[in-house]
Design a protein around this motif. Structure first.
Motif, PDB file in Angstrom:
ATOM      1  N   THR A  70       0.841  -1.200   0.000  1.00 30.26           N
ATOM      2  CA  THR A  70       0.000   0.000   0.000  1.00 30.26           C
ATOM      3  C   THR A  70       0.876   1.250   0.000  1.00 30.26           C
ATOM      4  O   THR A  70       2.063   1.206   0.343  1.00 30.26           O
ATOM      5  CB  THR A  70      -0.914   0.004   1.238  1.00 30.26           C
ATOM      6  OG1 THR A  70      -0.100  -0.019   2.420  1.00 30.26           O
ATOM      7  CG2 THR A  70      -1.851  -1.192   1.226  1.00 30.26           C
ATOM      8  N   HIS A  78      -4.543   8.670  -9.328  1.00 29.42           N
ATOM      9  CA  HIS A  78      -4.189   7.272  -9.063  1.00 29.42           C
ATOM     10  C   HIS A  78      -4.652   6.373 -10.211  1.00 29.42           C
ATOM     11  O   HIS A  78      -5.680   6.600 -10.842  1.00 29.42           O
ATOM     12  CB  HIS A  78      -4.826   6.805  -7.751  1.00 29.42           C
ATOM     13  CG  HIS A  78      -6.286   7.122  -7.650  1.00 29.42           C
ATOM     14  ND1 HIS A  78      -7.253   6.369  -8.267  1.00 29.42           N
ATOM     15  CD2 HIS A  78      -6.937   8.140  -7.015  1.00 29.42           C
ATOM     16  CE1 HIS A  78      -8.449   6.876  -8.011  1.00 29.42           C
ATOM     17  NE2 HIS A  78      -8.283   7.973  -7.260  1.00 29.42           N
ATOM     18  N   GLY A  80      -4.781   2.090 -11.033  1.00 32.63           N
ATOM     19  CA  GLY A  80      -4.554   0.782 -10.430  1.00 32.63           C
ATOM     20  C   GLY A  80      -4.626  -0.368 -11.414  1.00 32.63           C
ATOM     21  O   GLY A  80      -5.048  -0.223 -12.563  1.00 32.63           O
ATOM     22  N   ASN A  81      -4.215  -1.522 -10.925  1.00 36.57           N
ATOM     23  CA  ASN A  81      -4.275  -2.766 -11.698  1.00 36.57           C
ATOM     24  C   ASN A  81      -5.721  -3.240 -11.785  1.00 36.57           C
ATOM     25  O   ASN A  81      -6.478  -3.147 -10.831  1.00 36.57           O
ATOM     26  CB  ASN A  81      -3.397  -3.820 -11.003  1.00 36.57           C
ATOM     27  CG  ASN A  81      -3.254  -5.070 -11.820  1.00 36.57           C
ATOM     28  OD1 ASN A  81      -4.220  -5.779 -12.038  1.00 36.57           O
ATOM     29  ND2 ASN A  81      -2.035  -5.347 -12.260  1.00 36.57           N
TER      30      ASN A  81
END
Length: 340
Positions: A70, A78, A80-81
């Motif tokens: 994290t 941001h 993300g995957n």
């Protein structure tokens, strides 16, 4: 003896009561098979519907767990995957046994045709059971985890893929095995297949406390331990156990559609397809294929003019363990008792 000639009526041989035949019909225990069959419903739709024929491949799909560190701050941009999934191919192995019986073989015999046929079916079922058990034990050994995060209570032997418990901690073997599972983030109830030595040791320590001052039976809560007389590891004279979270090991039995629905005639040259409920009481349904041909069986307690029925009993089984995205990781762990 073959062909039942020793039991001919002309010799007036008396039949033994059933209790005296139990030793002849004994078979090895099947704890791995029983454990696998408890969890046979792992697919929707069922594997019987998905596998329409022997040569059709079947795969199960699992959403992957993505591990990452994290961050310490929120951001406005941001990214993300998206995560992913992976396939778990299922592989069926066939277990087949065969026998024959002739129409006139038992005309002059103390045993009736139906009795002999029933005995042959039981023999085949027991033979298949014994092969299934060995197959599943070998499967679990081959699929045991090659990764172990536990660092206390024992030592991980990466060469033998086993968590070793010191001889000094023998009385806490299963307590430390449960701790090892918790260190790998598994909780709840655990299924255990134990070699004869670790099972006997477990029985002994599970029964302490009632008649003496040493209470060691508390450690067995949450463990479903079954003895396997063929589970062993030549590296460990003190015995081993395979431990896994309950409900994570399954066996998927299958027989062809024609056997499930019935087709043809056993008494014909072309033969027929059918099924029987496993006579050993496992709840399995076994496939039956049979056909009849003309033969001279005078040399094998039959007759010059006879019909010989050839039968094949079979079952396909696919073993399955709860899949993990790391190839060398498994839900099954080997725990070994050091003897010195």
């Amino acid at each position: 003896m073959p062909n039942f000639s020793p039991s001919n009526l002309v010799k007036a041989q008396a039949r033994l009561i059933d209790r005296f035949t139990e030793a002849e019909l004994r078979s090895k225990q099947s704890p791995a098979l029983a454990l696998a069959l408890k969890n046979r419903s792992i697919l929707i739709p069922t594997h019987e519907q998905l596998r329409t024929r022997e040569d059709r491949p079947v795969e199960a799909y699992v959403l992957a767990r993505t591990k990452r560190a994290t961050t310490a701050a929120r951001t406005h941009n941001h990214a993300g995957n998206r995560g992913g999934s992976f396939a778990m191919p299922l592989s069926w192995t066939s277990f087949v046994d065969k026998f024959s019986i002739s129409l006139k073989q038992l005309d002059n015999n103390v045993f009736a045709f139906e009795e002999a046929l029933g005995q042959q079916l039981l023999n085949s079922a027991i033979n298949i059971h014994e092969s299934l058990e060995t197959f599943l034990i070998d499967y679990l050994i081959a699929q045991r985890s090659q990764i172990n995060a536990a660092t206390s209570g024992g030592t991980w032997n990466a060469t033998n893929d086993a968590f070793e418990i010191a001889l000094a901690n023998k009385s806490r073997f299963y307590q430390l095995a449960k701790s090892m599972m918790r260190q790998n983030n598994y909780r709840g109830t655990f299924d255990v297949l134990a070699s004869s030595l670790t099972y006997v040791d477990g029985e002994f320590y599970a029964n302490q406390g009632g008649g003496n001052q040493t209470n060691t039976n508390f450690q067995f809560t949450g463990l479903n331990i079954q003895e396997s007389v063929e589970l062993e590891d030549a590296n460990y004279a003190g015995g081993i156990s395979l431990i896994m979270p309950a409900g994570q090991f399954a066996g998927l039995p299958w027989i062809p559609k024609q056997n499930r629905e019935g087709h043809g005639d056993y008494n014909s040259y072309l033969g027929g397809y059918g099924s029987i409920l496993d006579p050993t009481g496992s709840g399995l349904t076994l496939a039956v294929h049979g056909y009849t041909q003309r033969a001279d069986t005078s040399g094998s307690n039959g007759n010059t003019q006879d019909d010989v029925m050839e039968f094949e009993i079979s079952l396909d089984l696919a073993p399955a363990l709860a899949p993990l995205s790391v190839a060398t990781e498994s839900v099954v762990f080997e725990v070994a008792q050091l003897a010195a």
